[in-house]
Design a protein around this motif. Structure first.
Motif, PDB file in Angstrom:
ATOM      1  N   UNK A 221       0.439 -19.477   2.603  1.00 28.37           N
ATOM      2  CA  UNK A 221       1.355 -19.031   1.540  1.00 28.37           C
ATOM      3  C   UNK A 221       1.040 -17.574   1.245  1.00 28.37           C
ATOM      4  N   UNK A 222       2.048 -16.699   1.377  1.00 21.66           N
ATOM      5  CA  UNK A 222       1.861 -15.260   1.149  1.00 21.66           C
ATOM      6  C   UNK A 222       2.792 -14.787   0.048  1.00 21.66           C
ATOM      7  N   UNK A 223       2.205 -14.166  -0.966  1.00 19.31           N
ATOM      8  CA  UNK A 223       2.957 -13.614  -2.092  1.00 19.31           C
ATOM      9  C   UNK A 223       2.701 -12.118  -2.136  1.00 19.31           C
ATOM     10  N   UNK A 224       3.747 -11.325  -2.345  1.00 16.40           N
ATOM     11  CA  UNK A 224       3.486  -9.887  -2.482  1.00 16.40           C
ATOM     12  C   UNK A 224       4.494  -9.211  -3.404  1.00 16.40           C
ATOM     13  N   UNK A 225       4.032  -8.081  -3.939  1.00 15.64           N
ATOM     14  CA  UNK A 225       4.824  -7.274  -4.863  1.00 15.64           C
ATOM     15  C   UNK A 225       4.611  -5.787  -4.576  1.00 15.64           C
ATOM     16  N   UNK A 226       5.694  -5.029  -4.552  1.00 15.04           N
ATOM     17  CA  UNK A 226       5.603  -3.576  -4.611  1.00 15.04           C
ATOM     18  C   UNK A 226       5.304  -3.188  -6.052  1.00 15.04           C
TER      19      UNK A 226
ATOM     20  N   UNK B 227      12.861  19.719  -8.263  1.00 13.05           N
ATOM     21  CA  UNK B 227      14.056  20.572  -8.225  1.00 13.05           C
ATOM     22  C   UNK B 227      14.848  20.491  -6.928  1.00 13.05           C
ATOM     23  N   UNK B 228      14.226  20.012  -5.855  1.00  9.97           N
ATOM     24  CA  UNK B 228      14.970  19.862  -4.594  1.00  9.97           C
ATOM     25  C   UNK B 228      15.748  18.553  -4.543  1.00  9.97           C
ATOM     26  N   UNK B 229      15.614  17.717  -5.594  1.00 12.21           N
ATOM     27  CA  UNK B 229      16.377  16.477  -5.682  1.00 12.21           C
ATOM     28  C   UNK B 229      15.824  15.323  -4.879  1.00 12.21           C
ATOM     29  N   UNK B 230      14.612  15.472  -4.322  1.00  9.25           N
ATOM     30  CA  UNK B 230      13.992  14.419  -3.516  1.00  9.25           C
ATOM     31  C   UNK B 230      12.722  13.927  -4.216  1.00  9.25           C
ATOM     32  N   UNK B 231      12.654  12.634  -4.439  1.00 10.27           N
ATOM     33  CA  UNK B 231      11.538  11.998  -5.133  1.00 10.27           C
ATOM     34  C   UNK B 231      10.676  11.253  -4.113  1.00 10.27           C
ATOM     35  N   UNK B 232       9.359  11.436  -4.202  1.00  9.22           N
ATOM     36  CA  UNK B 232       8.466  10.624  -3.373  1.00  9.22           C
ATOM     37  C   UNK B 232       7.916   9.484  -4.219  1.00  9.22           C
ATOM     38  N   UNK B 233       8.444   8.291  -3.998  1.00  8.53           N
ATOM     39  CA  UNK B 233       7.957   7.098  -4.677  1.00  8.53           C
ATOM     40  C   UNK B 233       6.723   6.582  -3.936  1.00  8.53           C
ATOM     41  N   UNK B 234       5.662   6.301  -4.681  1.00 10.50           N
ATOM     42  CA  UNK B 234       4.428   5.801  -4.086  1.00 10.50           C
ATOM     43  C   UNK B 234       4.175   4.391  -4.622  1.00 10.50           C
ATOM     44  N   UNK B 235       3.891   3.479  -3.709  1.00 10.36           N
ATOM     45  CA  UNK B 235       3.717   2.075  -4.066  1.00 10.36           C
ATOM     46  C   UNK B 235       2.389   1.538  -3.548  1.00 10.36           C
ATOM     47  N   UNK B 236       1.856   0.577  -4.296  1.00 11.10           N
ATOM     48  CA  UNK B 236       0.789  -0.289  -3.818  1.00 11.10           C
ATOM     49  C   UNK B 236       1.395  -1.682  -3.664  1.00 11.10           C
ATOM     50  N   UNK B 237       1.482  -2.156  -2.428  1.00 11.84           N
ATOM     51  CA  UNK B 237       1.916  -3.539  -2.218  1.00 11.84           C
ATOM     52  C   UNK B 237       0.700  -4.426  -2.413  1.00 11.84           C
ATOM     53  N   UNK B 238       0.783  -5.309  -3.397  1.00 10.72           N
ATOM     54  CA  UNK B 238      -0.301  -6.255  -3.656  1.00 10.72           C
ATOM     55  C   UNK B 238       0.046  -7.575  -2.969  1.00 10.72           C
ATOM     56  N   UNK B 239      -0.815  -7.970  -2.050  1.00  7.42           N
ATOM     57  CA  UNK B 239      -0.629  -9.183  -1.257  1.00  7.42           C
ATOM     58  C   UNK B 239      -1.662 -10.222  -1.651  1.00  7.42           C
ATOM     59  N   UNK B 240      -1.204 -11.427  -1.908  1.00 12.48           N
ATOM     60  CA  UNK B 240      -2.069 -12.585  -2.119  1.00 12.48           C
ATOM     61  C   UNK B 240      -1.727 -13.609  -1.048  1.00 12.48           C
ATOM     62  N   UNK B 241      -2.719 -14.049  -0.292  1.00 15.35           N
ATOM     63  CA  UNK B 241      -2.455 -15.025   0.767  1.00 15.35           C
ATOM     64  C   UNK B 241      -3.504 -16.130   0.744  1.00 15.35           C
TER      65      UNK B 241
END
Length: 253
Positions: free
Chosen positions: A137-142, A236-250
């Protein structure tokens, strides 16, 4: 004001399925490498059930890794969007509390951004029932990388607007919250990744979260307009860098 119910939030996605599909973040290859490592088997050829599949973001990636995957989704709008986007991947209606699947029929059950909509007292026994011996069983979230300054600033604005504690919610992504009775032995992995998107896409992603979908259009539009000003100043250039930690529980059964 009474807080929207858990059920209302869960159902809110159906009216915004196209927005969700177009703007929600995907998942990095490293996540699926970690799933294979912890499960002790390759995804290629494995019978995988992606529960709470939504519009199929994770399902399609599992399919691309060679899994024999089937999706389970309770929502009308999400299931319809899934079928439009992924006509070649089977999907059935249902939810994790009462899986419409035969006993011992899956090698892997996955929940991408979906386990928190289940009742673990029901969903854990159902997962154990459906999994084959040696399955997983694998659960994950961004989750947002709150150590990135601009993300922390934006999170504080969201917290103020919605009355949420985003940092606390991230800490709650752990084995005991996922399985309060501690029936399974979960291993936790964190995979960091990022994506570059336009300000418009970032705001559309933000607005596709249930906490905003149940706020009402006027309140959400006002917040997002103000947030656009903050982001335009920061990027100002209109580009966003979204940074995520995917948390995985298995957990292997």
């Amino acid at each position: 004001m009474t807080a929207p119910s858990h059920t209302a939030r869960a159902h809110s996605f159906n009216a915004a399925a196209a927005q969700y599909a177009a703007n929600r973040p995907s998942y990095p290859p490293g996540l699926f490498d970690a799933v294979e490592d912890l499960a002790g088997r390759p995804l290629t050829g494995s019978r995988v059930v992606d529960v709470g599949a939504g519009t199929g973001i994770a399902t399609a990636l599992l399919h691309a890794r060679g899994a024999d995957v089937i999706a389970v989704e309770p929502g009308d709008g999400m299931a319809a969007q899934f079928r439009r986007t992924h006509p070649d991947i089977p999907i059935i209606r249902g939810n994790g509390n009462t899986l419409p699947l035969a006993t011992g029929s899956a090698d892997l059950l996955t929940y991408a951004q979906a386990w928190h909509w289940t009742d673990p007292s029901l969903a854990i026994p159902e997962a154990v029932r459906v999994l084959r011996p040696g399955g997983a069983l694998a659960l994950w979230w961004n989750t947002e990388a709150l150590d990135v300054p601009w993300i922390a600033d934006a999170a504080r604005r969201v917290e103020s607007h919605l009355g949420l504690n985003i940092a606390e919610e991230k800490l709650n992504v752990n084995a005991h919250v996922a399985d309060p009775a501690d029936r399974l032995d979960f291993t936790r992995r964190v995979v960091r990744w990022s994506r570059r998107v336009t300000v418009d896409a970032h705001l559309a992603n933000l607005g596709s979260h249930s906490t905003f979908l149940v706020q009402g259009e006027e309140s959400t539009a006002a917040f997002l307009a103000e947030e656009r000003g903050h982001l335009t100043h920061a990027f100002p250039d209109g580009i966003v860098e979204e940074v995520y930690d995917v948390i995985l529980l298995l957990s292997r059964t």
